[in-house]
Design an enzyme around this catalytic site. Structure first.
Site, mmCIF file in Angstrom:
data_model
loop_
_atom_site.group_PDB
_atom_site.id
_atom_site.type_symbol
_atom_site.label_atom_id
_atom_site.label_comp_id
_atom_site.label_asym_id
_atom_site.label_seq_id
_atom_site.Cartn_x
_atom_site.Cartn_y
_atom_site.Cartn_z
ATOM 1 N N SER A 1 59.799 -0.641 41.320
ATOM 2 C CA SER A 1 60.115 0.284 42.396
ATOM 3 C C SER A 1 61.480 0.920 42.190
ATOM 4 O O SER A 1 62.413 0.275 41.727
ATOM 5 C CB SER A 1 60.105 -0.426 43.753
ATOM 6 O OG SER A 1 60.458 0.479 44.783
ATOM 7 N N GLY A 2 61.570 2.181 42.579
ATOM 8 C CA GLY A 2 62.838 2.901 42.485
ATOM 9 C C GLY A 2 62.652 4.318 42.028
ATOM 10 O O GLY A 2 63.620 5.086 41.968
ATOM 11 N N LYS B 1 54.292 -5.530 45.271
ATOM 12 C CA LYS B 1 54.659 -4.117 45.160
ATOM 13 C C LYS B 1 53.821 -3.268 46.120
ATOM 14 O O LYS B 1 54.317 -2.307 46.724
ATOM 15 C CB LYS B 1 54.461 -3.643 43.720
ATOM 16 C CG LYS B 1 54.696 -2.135 43.496
ATOM 17 C CD LYS B 1 56.092 -1.692 43.921
ATOM 18 C CE LYS B 1 56.490 -0.331 43.370
ATOM 19 N NZ LYS B 1 55.570 0.769 43.602
ATOM 20 N N HIS C 1 55.312 -3.703 49.476
ATOM 21 C CA HIS C 1 56.553 -2.917 49.460
ATOM 22 C C HIS C 1 56.247 -1.462 49.790
ATOM 23 O O HIS C 1 56.907 -0.840 50.637
ATOM 24 C CB HIS C 1 57.219 -3.029 48.091
ATOM 25 C CG HIS C 1 58.266 -1.993 47.807
ATOM 26 N ND1 HIS C 1 57.956 -0.683 47.485
ATOM 27 C CD2 HIS C 1 59.625 -2.053 47.798
ATOM 28 C CE1 HIS C 1 59.061 0.008 47.298
ATOM 29 N NE2 HIS C 1 60.093 -0.801 47.469
ATOM 30 N N ASN C 2 55.235 -0.905 49.140
ATOM 31 C CA ASN C 2 54.898 0.502 49.370
ATOM 32 C C ASN C 2 54.370 0.727 50.782
ATOM 33 O O ASN C 2 54.631 1.775 51.388
ATOM 34 C CB ASN C 2 53.876 0.965 48.342
ATOM 35 C CG ASN C 2 54.494 1.210 46.982
ATOM 36 O OD1 ASN C 2 55.564 0.694 46.670
ATOM 37 N ND2 ASN C 2 53.825 1.983 46.153
ATOM 38 N N GLU D 1 57.257 0.923 52.946
ATOM 39 C CA GLU D 1 57.867 2.231 52.680
ATOM 40 C C GLU D 1 57.197 3.327 53.509
ATOM 41 O O GLU D 1 57.876 4.180 54.098
ATOM 42 C CB GLU D 1 57.750 2.531 51.188
ATOM 43 C CG GLU D 1 58.276 3.867 50.726
ATOM 44 C CD GLU D 1 57.960 4.089 49.254
ATOM 45 O OE1 GLU D 1 57.381 5.140 48.938
ATOM 46 O OE2 GLU D 1 58.262 3.199 48.435
ATOM 47 N N ARG E 1 49.769 10.332 57.922
ATOM 48 C CA ARG E 1 49.681 11.203 56.749
ATOM 49 C C ARG E 1 48.291 11.838 56.675
ATOM 50 O O ARG E 1 48.151 13.024 56.354
ATOM 51 C CB ARG E 1 49.981 10.417 55.471
ATOM 52 C CG ARG E 1 51.403 9.942 55.367
ATOM 53 C CD ARG E 1 51.745 9.539 53.946
ATOM 54 N NE ARG E 1 53.029 8.867 53.859
ATOM 55 C CZ ARG E 1 53.622 8.538 52.731
ATOM 56 N NH1 ARG E 1 53.039 8.833 51.575
ATOM 57 N NH2 ARG E 1 54.788 7.917 52.728
#
Length: 486
Positions: free
Chosen positions: A132-133, A186, A189-190, A193, A291
Site C-alpha cells: 500500500s502507498g 490489504k 485496509h482498502n 480506505e 460510489r
C-alpha cells in the site's frame, strides 16, 4: 546476457508500480535487482532512464531466472487475475524448491490461498503480499503486508524491510500470516480506505452546503485538522485537492471533476467477505454503495425532481465555527468506527482461515507508507498491547473516551444532514452501528419471532436454556425443539 546469479531480487511487470518498486529496491544497499517485462521496450526504457539503479535487464523468462541468485526471489507486479496466473506459470516452470514467488498485486485473497496450495506441492514458496502507498509509496517506501511461510519470510523479510516506509524507527512490514493472510489484510485496509475517503467527502459537502465556504477556504479547515487528532495522509491530500484551481476554467478543480467515483473492486471484496464472515462493516459498505450511486447517472437524473426538504438550510454565520467543529468531531468518531469494523473483519478472517494475525502489528505497519496512515494508529497498537483479547476496538479506553467527547456533535451532524436532505450515508450508518453495538436490547427478537412464524426457524429464550418453536398455525403453544438449519 546477464551474468548468472547476480541479482538477489527480481521484479516482473514494469508499469508504474512495478518500475517504482524496482527503483526503490535498487536504491537500497545490498540489493541488485533483475527486471523483466512482457514488452521488452518497457524494460529498456526503465534501464536507460535510470542507469544509476544498476538493473540486470532480461528480455526472456529464461534470461530473467538465470540472473537471480538462489534462493531465487521474484516479485510479480502485474494486473491481478489471469495476468498473474500467466506469470506464475512461467516462473514455476523454471524455479526450483526453496525459490520464492511474491505476488505484490491487489489479488483476491481466495486466489492467493488457491495459488499457494497449488505451488507449495512443487516446493516453491508463494507469498501473497499486500503493498500500500500507491506510486509514491512504491518508490519511497510503502507499507507491506506479506503472507506465506515463515521459511520464505526469513529470506524475503530483510529485503522488504529495506524498502518499507519507516515509522518511529521501525520498518512498516510484518509477516502477517500464512497463505492468503497478507492479501486479506490489504483488502481490509482498502475497505477502511473507502470508508475514510467517503467520510471526508461527506464532511466537505456538509461544510460547503452549510456555510457556503469555497473549496479553498475548506482546504484551510482540513489543513488545520491535519495538525490535530485527525492528522492523516488522506486529510493532507484533501486540502491539496480542494486548493487546486483548474487551469482551463479558473474554477476550483473539485467543481470541474465529474461527480462519479470509480472503484477497482477491493472495497466490494471487503464487504462481500464481511457478509460471508458475519461481520457488520456498515460504514465500509455505505462507502462502496455511495460510489455505486454516484455512477448511476441516468437514475440520478430521473430522480432529480423528487421532493426534498420544504425549507432551504444553511448555518448562521455566527455558528460557522461551532458547526465546523461538530463536523470534525463527527468525522473523527465515524473514522474510529471504520477502523473498529475493519479490525473486527481481520479477527473474523483470522479465525476462519487459521491465521495468527497480530492486530497491534498491523496497526503499526499502517502508520507510514500506506494510504490510510494516520496519527491515531499508534492508539490502536496501544489498545491491543494493553488488551490482546480486546473484543471490539471501540471499547478500548482511548476510543471510548474519544467517542464520548464526540457523540453529541456526531448526532447533531447526522440529524442536520437528514433534515437538510444532504446524503451522509457513512456518517449515518456509523452512528447507527455504534448505537446498535451499545444497545442493551435490539429488535432482533421480533425478527426472530417473524422467522419462527413463517419458517419455523426456532428461537432461544432469555429466561431458560433450550431452543423453542411456537405452533403458530396451531394453538400458539410453545414446544422445545432442535435448532433450525435455516
Amino acid at each position: 546476457m546477464p551474468e548468472n546469479g547476480t541479482a538477489n531480487i527480481g521484479v516482473v511487470g514494469l508499469a508504474v508500480m512495478g518500475s517504482n518498486l524496482a527503483r526503490n529496491l535498487a536504491s537500497r544497499e545490498g540489493n541488485t535487482v533483475a527486471v523483466f517485462n512482457r514488452s521488452p521496450e518497457r524494460t529498456q526504457t526503465l534501464v536507460s532512464e535510470h542507469p544509476e539503479a544498476g538493473f540486470v535487464a532480461a528480455e526472456a523468462y529464461d534470461e530473467f531466472v538465470a540472473s537471480l541468485a538462489k534462493p531465487r526471489t521474484a516479485i510479480i507486479m502485474v494486473q491481478a487475475g489471469k495476468g498473474t496466473d500467466a506469470v506464475i506459470s512461467e516462473l514455476v516452470k523454471r524455479f526450483e524448491p526453496g525459490d520464492i514467488i511474491v505476488d505484490g498485486g491487489n489479488a483476491n485473497f481466495h486466489d492467493t490461498i488457491r495459488r499457494e496450495a497449488e505451488i507449495s506441492t512443487t516446493g516453491i514458496h508463494f507469498v501473497g503480499t499486500g503493498i500500500s502507498g500507491g506510486e509514491e509509496g512504491a518508490l519511497n517506501g510503502p507499507s507491506i503486508m506479506p503472507g506465506g511461510t515463515a521459511e520464505a519470510y526469513e529470506t524475503l523479510g530483510p529485503i522488504l524491510a529495506s524498502i518499507a516506509a519507516v515509522a518511529d524507527g521501525e520498518p512498516c512490514v510484518t509477516h502477517v500470516g500464512t497463505d492468503g493472510a497478507g492479501h486479506f489484510v490489504k483488502m481490509v485496509h482498502n475497505g477502511i480506505e473507502y470508508a475514510d475517503m467517503q467520510l471526508i467527502a461527506e464532511a466537505y459537502d456538509l461544510i460547503r452546503q452549510g456555510t457556503g465556504k469555497s473549496p479553498a477556504e475548506i482546504a484551510d479547515i482540513f489543513a488545520e485538522w491535519n495538525t490535530g487528532e485527525l492528522e492523516s495522509y488522506l486529510i493532507e491530500i484533501t486540502a491539496e485537492v480542494l486548493r487546486q484551481t483548474d487551469a482551463a476554467t479558473g474554477e476550483p478543480l473539485v467543481d470541474v471533476i465529474l461527480d462519479e467515483a470509480g472503484a477497482k473492486g477491493t472495497g466490494a471484496w471487503t464487504v462481500q467477505n464481511a457478509l460471508e464472515l458475519g461481520v457488520p462493516t456498515s460504514g465500509i459498505a455505505e462507502a462502496v454503495f455511495a460510489r455505486s450511486l454516484s455512477s448511476k447517472r441516468a437514475q440520478r437524473e430521473a430522480a432529480a425532481g423528487l421532493p426534498g426538504p420544504a425549507q432551504p438550510w444553511s448555518v448562521d454565520p455566527a455558528d460557522h465555527d461551532a458547526f465546523v467543529e461538530d463536523v470534525r468531531r463527527a468525522l473523527y468518531a465515524s473514522k474510529i468506527i471504520a477502523y473498529s469494523q475493519g479490525f473486527d473483519e481481520i479477527v473474523a478472517g483470522a479465525e476462519q482461515f487459521g491465521w495468527n494475525i497480530d492486530k497491534g502489528e498491523i496497526a503499526k505497519i499502517w502508520r507510514a507508507g500506506c494510504i490510510i496512515r494516520a496519527r491515531f494508529l499508534n492508539r490502536i497498537t496501544e489498545a491491543y498491547v494493553e488488551d490482546p483479547g480486546l473484543v471490539v476496538l471501540v471499547s478500548a479506553p482511548y476510543f471510548r473516551d474519544a467517542i464520548a467527547a464526540s457523540q453529541e456533535s456526531w448526532r447533531n451532524v447526522v440529524a442536520i444532514a437528514a433534515k437538510a436532505g444532504i446524503p451522509a450515508p457513512a456518517f449515518s450508518s456509523s452512528l447507527s452501528y455504534y448505537d446498535g453495538l451499545r444497545a442493551p436490547r435490539l429488535p432482533a427478537s421480533l425478527v426472530q419471532g417473524q422467522r419462527d412464524f413463517f419458517g419455523a426457524h426456532t428461537y432461544r429464550r432469555v429466561d431458560k436454556p433450550g431452543v423453542f418453536h411456537t405452533l403458530w398455525s396451531g394453538d400458539h403453544s410453545e414446544i422445545e425443539t432442535t435448532p433450525s438449519s435455516h
